[in-house]
Write a protein that holds these residues in place. Structure first.
Motif, PDB file in Angstrom:
ATOM      1  N   GLY A  81      35.451  51.901  84.540  1.00 49.11           N
ATOM      2  CA  GLY A  81      35.428  50.243  84.067  1.00 49.11           C
ATOM      3  C   GLY A  81      36.913  49.649  84.263  1.00 49.11           C
ATOM      4  N   ASP A  82      37.276  48.990  83.593  1.00 48.23           N
ATOM      5  CA  ASP A  82      38.789  48.419  83.727  1.00 48.23           C
ATOM      6  C   ASP A  82      39.264  48.901  82.699  1.00 48.23           C
ATOM      7  OD1 ASP A  82      37.938  46.630  85.588  1.00 48.23           O
ATOM      8  OD2 ASP A  82      37.871  44.931  84.422  1.00 48.23           O
ATOM      9  N   GLN A  83      39.051  50.112  81.848  1.00 43.55           N
ATOM     10  CA  GLN A  83      39.896  50.474  80.795  1.00 43.55           C
ATOM     11  C   GLN A  83      40.871  51.324  81.267  1.00 43.55           C
ATOM     12  OE1 GLN A  83      38.883  49.691  77.907  1.00 43.55           O
ATOM     13  NE2 GLN A  83      40.436  50.829  76.337  1.00 43.55           N
ATOM     14  N   GLY A  96      40.267  46.702  73.452  1.00 44.62           N
ATOM     15  CA  GLY A  96      41.472  46.374  74.177  1.00 44.62           C
ATOM     16  C   GLY A  96      41.204  45.314  75.275  1.00 44.62           C
ATOM     17  N   HIS A  97      40.409  46.018  76.097  1.00 39.52           N
ATOM     18  CA  HIS A  97      40.292  45.231  77.346  1.00 39.52           C
ATOM     19  C   HIS A  97      39.078  44.175  77.058  1.00 39.52           C
ATOM     20  CE1 HIS A  97      40.140  43.775  81.498  1.00 39.52           C
ATOM     21  NE2 HIS A  97      38.823  44.260  81.493  1.00 39.52           N
ATOM     22  N   ALA A  98      38.160  44.730  76.759  1.00 40.81           N
ATOM     23  CA  ALA A  98      36.644  44.191  76.387  1.00 40.81           C
ATOM     24  C   ALA A  98      36.304  44.633  75.214  1.00 40.81           C
ATOM     25  CB  ALA A  98      35.830  43.962  77.575  1.00 40.81           C
ATOM     26  N   THR A 155      29.711  48.192  82.816  1.00 38.62           N
ATOM     27  CA  THR A 155      30.747  49.094  81.852  1.00 38.62           C
ATOM     28  C   THR A 155      31.263  47.834  80.792  1.00 38.62           C
ATOM     29  OG1 THR A 155      32.499  48.145  83.350  1.00 38.62           O
ATOM     30  CG2 THR A 155      31.765  50.263  83.709  1.00 38.62           C
ATOM     31  N   HIS A 156      31.195  46.629  81.292  1.00 40.94           N
ATOM     32  CA  HIS A 156      31.382  45.575  80.063  1.00 40.94           C
ATOM     33  C   HIS A 156      31.079  44.080  80.656  1.00 40.94           C
ATOM     34  CE1 HIS A 156      34.926  45.536  82.885  1.00 40.94           C
ATOM     35  NE2 HIS A 156      35.618  44.475  82.259  1.00 40.94           N
ATOM     36  N   HIS A 157      31.146  43.066  80.077  1.00 41.95           N
ATOM     37  CA  HIS A 157      30.628  41.957  80.352  1.00 41.95           C
ATOM     38  C   HIS A 157      31.317  40.732  81.035  1.00 41.95           C
ATOM     39  CE1 HIS A 157      33.330  40.999  76.880  1.00 41.95           C
ATOM     40  NE2 HIS A 157      33.139  40.007  77.132  1.00 41.95           N
ATOM     41  N   HIS A 158      32.552  41.143  81.516  1.00 43.60           N
ATOM     42  CA  HIS A 158      33.548  40.213  82.155  1.00 43.60           C
ATOM     43  C   HIS A 158      32.882  39.859  83.749  1.00 43.60           C
ATOM     44  CE1 HIS A 158      37.373  41.668  80.188  1.00 43.60           C
ATOM     45  NE2 HIS A 158      36.876  40.972  79.275  1.00 43.60           N
ATOM     46  N   PRO A 159      33.092  38.700  83.860  1.00 43.77           N
ATOM     47  CA  PRO A 159      32.160  38.123  84.791  1.00 43.77           C
ATOM     48  C   PRO A 159      32.187  38.855  86.399  1.00 43.77           C
ATOM     49  CG  PRO A 159      34.045  36.540  84.174  1.00 43.77           C
ATOM     50  CD  PRO A 159      33.907  37.710  83.194  1.00 43.77           C
ATOM     51  N   ASP A 160      33.336  39.352  86.452  1.00 42.13           N
ATOM     52  CA  ASP A 160      33.356  40.049  87.881  1.00 42.13           C
ATOM     53  C   ASP A 160      32.846  41.422  88.020  1.00 42.13           C
ATOM     54  OD1 ASP A 160      35.480  40.866  85.980  1.00 42.13           O
ATOM     55  OD2 ASP A 160      36.812  41.733  87.417  1.00 42.13           O
ATOM     56  N   HIS A 161      32.279  41.748  86.615  1.00 36.68           N
ATOM     57  CA  HIS A 161      31.495  43.145  86.874  1.00 36.68           C
ATOM     58  C   HIS A 161      29.951  42.718  86.598  1.00 36.68           C
ATOM     59  CE1 HIS A 161      35.069  46.038  86.345  1.00 36.68           C
ATOM     60  NE2 HIS A 161      35.425  44.744  86.068  1.00 36.68           N
ATOM     61  N   TYR A 162      29.931  41.641  85.598  1.00 38.89           N
ATOM     62  CA  TYR A 162      28.519  41.310  85.022  1.00 38.89           C
ATOM     63  C   TYR A 162      27.704  40.262  85.845  1.00 38.89           C
ATOM     64  CZ  TYR A 162      25.712  38.667  81.436  1.00 38.89           C
ATOM     65  OH  TYR A 162      24.727  38.010  80.705  1.00 38.89           O
TER      66      TYR A 162
END
Ligand SMILES: [Zn+2]
Length: 330
Positions: free
Chosen positions: A194-196, A175-177, A71-78
């Motif tokens: 995702g985190d939205q 906004g979040h990523a 969903t996005h590139h943040h380390p806890d997801h990616y």
């Protein structure tokens, strides 16, 4: 219980995290013996062991995984996407903007952390705290390694994306990523958030150098844009799946409106204030000695102050480009 079978037949896996959020949700979507994995998590020894155990318990072999979706590139997801790709050979789907930010942040961590610290210093972040943050960011590098090699680009919003035998609409949400994509399936009403949109906690709003100058404005517009969608099952990146998606959108919008009013009051009573001084007043207890939380709190605070500037409620006290930037009531 670390995995849960969901109403739509998917599996929610609570992948452990070594920070206060405690876990990130990966979702496994099956179709004809093949599986897609959405947001596999941060790479640590614990998460590697977690996945070996979890896949064995679910009877899924690495070769059964045919796509990895981020969903996005943040380390806890990616973070684990590259390892999953090595073990499965599957493509890693991500938006073009997220892929570019992954490259910027995790390709050259030292360069990015230098840019971030310089930007935070302009908002009053003191030198004596910078080293802790630099060390923290350097530590992220091993949590996103190996990085995925072959990226498949998620289609732009408006086009459809096939996942687990269904046709999904990617929903852009800033906004979040930058480049964040939620995935929505209108027939079943499933929303991969995702985190939205998260239940119980508010997603961090990320002001970053070189990014969206008004991330909170973009975030609120993205929530407003999702109001009225028919969602029967919302699958968030953290916490547990929930049903009242529209209600949660309204709560998040109201939360930020209250927060903006609170900051406008603070600037009225005690301004002009730097981003660092505002951050300390808003988050003091929760960020002491914790570089990870402090970075998010600074980013969130500046995002709110900049929203007030865009709205004409606040202004930069000395517009001549002096450092640090101080905000005052307009
Ligand atoms: Zn995130």
């Amino acid at each position: 219980m670390l995995t849960t079978r969901l109403a739509n037949g998917w599996v929610q896996a609570k992948v452990p995290l070594p920070f206060s959020l405690r876990w990130v949700n990966a979702y496994l979507a099956g179709n004809g013996g093949k599986w897609a994995v959405i947001d596999p998590g941060l790479r640590t020894e614990e998460t590697e062991a977690f996945w070996e155990r979890t896949l064995r318990e679910l009877g899924i072999a690495w070769k059964d995984i045919d796509s990895i979706v981020l969903t996005h590139h943040h380390p806890d997801h990616y973070g684990l996407a590259g390892l999953f790709q090595e073990r499965t050979g599957a493509p890693v789907w991500i938006s073009e903007t997220s892929a570019a930010w992954a490259e910027r942040m995790w390709g050259e961590v030292e360069t990015f952390s230098g840019e971030l610290l310089a930007a935070l210093a302009r908002h009053g972040f003191p030198d004596e705290l910078a080293e802790g943050m630099r060390a923290h960011l350097a530590g992220v590098k091993r949590q996103v390694a190996p990085r995925p090699r072959e990226l498949a680009l998620l289609p732009e919003p408006g086009e459809r994306f096939r996942l687990a035998g269904l046709s999904w609409e990617p929903i852009a949400g800033e906004g979040h990523a930058p480049g964040h994509r939620a995935l929505y399936e209108p027939e079943s009403g499933v929303m991969v958030c995702g985190d939205q949109v998260l239940p119980r906690i508010t997603p961090n709003i990320a002001w970053l150098p070189g990014g969206d100058p008004d991330p909170l404005g973009s975030y609120i517009r993205s929530l407003e844009g999702m109001l009225g969608l028919r969602v029967s099952l919302a699958l968030p990146g953290h916490m547990d799946p929930f049903a009242d998606f529209d209600g949660r959108l309204r709560e998040l919008i109201a939360h930020h409106e209250r927060r903006l009013a609170q900051i406008a009051d603070l600037l009225d009573e005690a301004g002009p204030l730097t981003g660092f001084e505002l951050c300390d007043r808003l988050f003091s207890e929760r960020i002491r000695g914790n570089s990870h939380n402090h970075r998010f709190a600074m980013s969130e605070t500046i995002a709110h102050a900049e929203r007030l500037v865009f709205a004409g409620t606040a202004a930069v006290a000395d517009a001549a480009g002096h450092s640090p930037v101080r905000y005052r009531k307009a």
